[in-house]
Design an enzyme around this catalytic site. Structure first.
Site, PDB file in Angstrom:
ATOM      1  CB  SER A 149      -0.955  -0.047   1.203  1.00 32.99           C
ATOM      2  OG  SER A 149      -1.949   0.944   1.108  1.00 32.99           O
ATOM      3  CG  ASP A 283      -6.787  -1.906  -3.984  1.00 30.73           C
ATOM      4  OD1 ASP A 283      -7.361  -1.134  -3.196  1.00 30.73           O
ATOM      5  OD2 ASP A 283      -5.583  -2.205  -3.878  1.00 30.73           O
ATOM      6  CG  HIS A 312      -5.564  -2.251  -0.241  1.00 31.45           C
ATOM      7  ND1 HIS A 312      -4.984  -1.657  -1.339  1.00 31.45           N
ATOM      8  CD2 HIS A 312      -4.999  -1.672   0.843  1.00 31.45           C
ATOM      9  CE1 HIS A 312      -4.102  -0.756  -0.932  1.00 31.45           C
ATOM     10  NE2 HIS A 312      -4.088  -0.736   0.381  1.00 31.45           N
TER      11      HIS A 312
END
Length: 337
Positions: A149, A283, A312
Site C-alpha cells: 500500500s 481495490d 487490499h
C-alpha cells in the site's frame, strides 16, 4: 531497546509454510526519536557489523501500509521465511509512532536532540526507514524490499533518495503510488482525514479504558464478515485503541491524501528491472484503471494483476498465500545469488 525472542524448531522446505515455530525476535527501539516496533524472522538479530563473517547476503525487509503496525505482518514474515527455506532474514519495521510502546517506553524519545522534523508525516516515514537501514543493516547486504500500500510510495522514495542501496528487487503490493484522493476510497476518506480526524480522538480515548478482552471482542465483531481472519491481526488491532497511535496513523493518512498525487514515473523508469507491481482487481485504493495505465506506460515492466481475488489488506486473511506467490516470483533471482 526491549527484545523478546521465540525459539526455533525444525526445518521447512522451499515454498512450503511450516506450522512449526520459527525464530522470531521482537524489539521496540527508538528510530529518529520515535517509538518503532521491529519483528525479525530468522536467527540474525544484528546485521550492522560489517566485519562479521556470518552476515547473510540478503535481507528481506517489509515496508508496511497504513496502519503501519509490524504485528499485522507477523504471519506473513513467518510464511515468507519458511518459503525461502529459512536461508534469509525477513524483517518488518513499523512506521514511526504507529506502535503502542511497552510499559516504561514513551512514544517520543526524551532527548534534547531532534533527529528529524515531522517524523510522523509521510516524508518523515521515508527518512525513518532510511535511517533504520543506515544504523541497523550493513551496506554490504543486498535488499529485497517488499512494500504494501503506502509502503510502495515510501519504497520508491527510498530508492530515489538513496541510490546507493543495494536493492535486488522491490515488490510493490497493492501500490498506492498515485492519485490517492481521487480513488474511490480516497474520495470517501479525504474529507474525514483532512477535516474531521480530530473528532475521532475522543471515542478512541474513551474506548481505551475498556478491558483488553472487550477490545479484542470489538475487533472480532468489526472483522466478522471474513471467513477466516489471522489471529495476529486481531491482537495487533487492539493497539488501535491508543489515542497516540491513532493520532499518528490518521495524521500520516491525511498527508497521503494531499501528497500522493502524481506517479513518480521517472524513478519507476530508472528502476524498472528491479520492480514487481501487484494490483488488485477490486481495490478501491488503487483501482484497476491505475493498473491499466501503468501497464500501458511501462509495457516491459513486471506489472501483475491479481487473479485470486485478494483484498487490499491481504494481511488480514491471505498472508500465507501472498508469501507463497512472492517466493515463486523471486525464485530465479535467488538462484543467481
Amino acid at each position: 531497546m526491549l527484545g523478546v525472542a521465540e525459539p526455533a524448531k525444525g526445518e521447512a522446505n522451499m515454498r512450503s509454510v511450516s506450522e512449526e515455530p520459527v525464530p522470531l525476535h521482537e524489539e521496540f527501539i527508538y528510530c529518529c526519536g520515535a517509538a518503532t516496533h521491529v519483528l525479525k524472522c530468522g536467527p540474525w538479530k544484528d546485521l550492522s557489523k560489517d566485519e562479521s563473517k556470518n552476515l547473510p547476503r540478503l535481507l528481506f525487509m517489509i515496508i508496511p501500509g497504513n496502519p503501519g503496525l509490524a504485528g499485522y505482518y507477523r504471519t506473513f514474515i513467518k510464511a515468507l521465511y519458511c518459503g525461502l527455506n529459512q536461508q534469509y532474514p525477513v524483517w518488518v519495521v513499523s512506521h514511526a509512532g504507529h506502535c503502542k510502546p511497552p510499559s516504561g517506553m514513551e512514544m517520543i524519545e526524551d532527548t534534547d536532540i531532534k533527529e528529524l522534523e515531522d517524523v510522523f508525516g509521510l516524508n518523515g516515514q521515508v527518512e525513518h526507514k532510511l535511517n533504520f537501514l543506515k544504523k541497523n543493516v550493513s551496506k554490504d547486504i543486498k535488499l529485497v524490499l517488499i512494500a504494501h500500500s503506502i509502503g510502495c510510495y515510501i519504497t520508491l522514495e527510498m530508492m530515489k533518495r538513496a541510490s546507493e542501496l543495494q536493492v535486488l528487487r522491490s515488490v510493490l503490493l497493492f501500490p498506492t503510488i498515485e492519485r490517492m484522493a481521487q480513488s474511490p476510497q480516497g474520495k470517501l476518506m479525504t474529507p474525514l482525514l483532512c477535516k474531521l480526524r480530530y473528532a475521532l480522538y475522543m471515542p478512541v480515548y474513551l474506548l481505551s479504558f475498556l478491558p483488553e478482552g472487550i477490545k479484542a471482542s470489538l475487533v472480532r465483531f468489526a472483522l466478522r464478515g471474513m471467513k477466516t481472519c489471522d489471529e495476529s491481526s486481531i491482537t495487533t488491532s487492539v493497539n488501535l485503541f491508543s489515542v497516540d497511535c491513532i493520532a499518528n496513523i490518521l495524521y500520516m493518512a491525511s498527508q497521503e491524501m494531499m501528497k500522493v498525487v502524481e506517479r513518480d514515473s521517472t524513478t519507476i523508469k530508472q528502476n524498472l528491472k528491479k520492480l514487481i507491481f501487484y494490483y488488485g482487481t477490486g481495490d478501491s485504493w488503487c483501482p484497476q484503471n491505475y493498473y491499466d495505465e501503468i501497464k500501458m506506460d511501462f509495457p516491459d515492466g513486471d506489472i501483475r494483476l491479481c487473479e485470486k481475488g485478494l483484498r487490499h489488506a491481504f494481511v488480514l486473511d491471505a498472508s500465507k498465500e501472498m508469501a507463497a506467490m512472492i517466493t515463486d516470483w523471486l525464485r530465479d533471482d535467488l538462484t543467481k545469488l
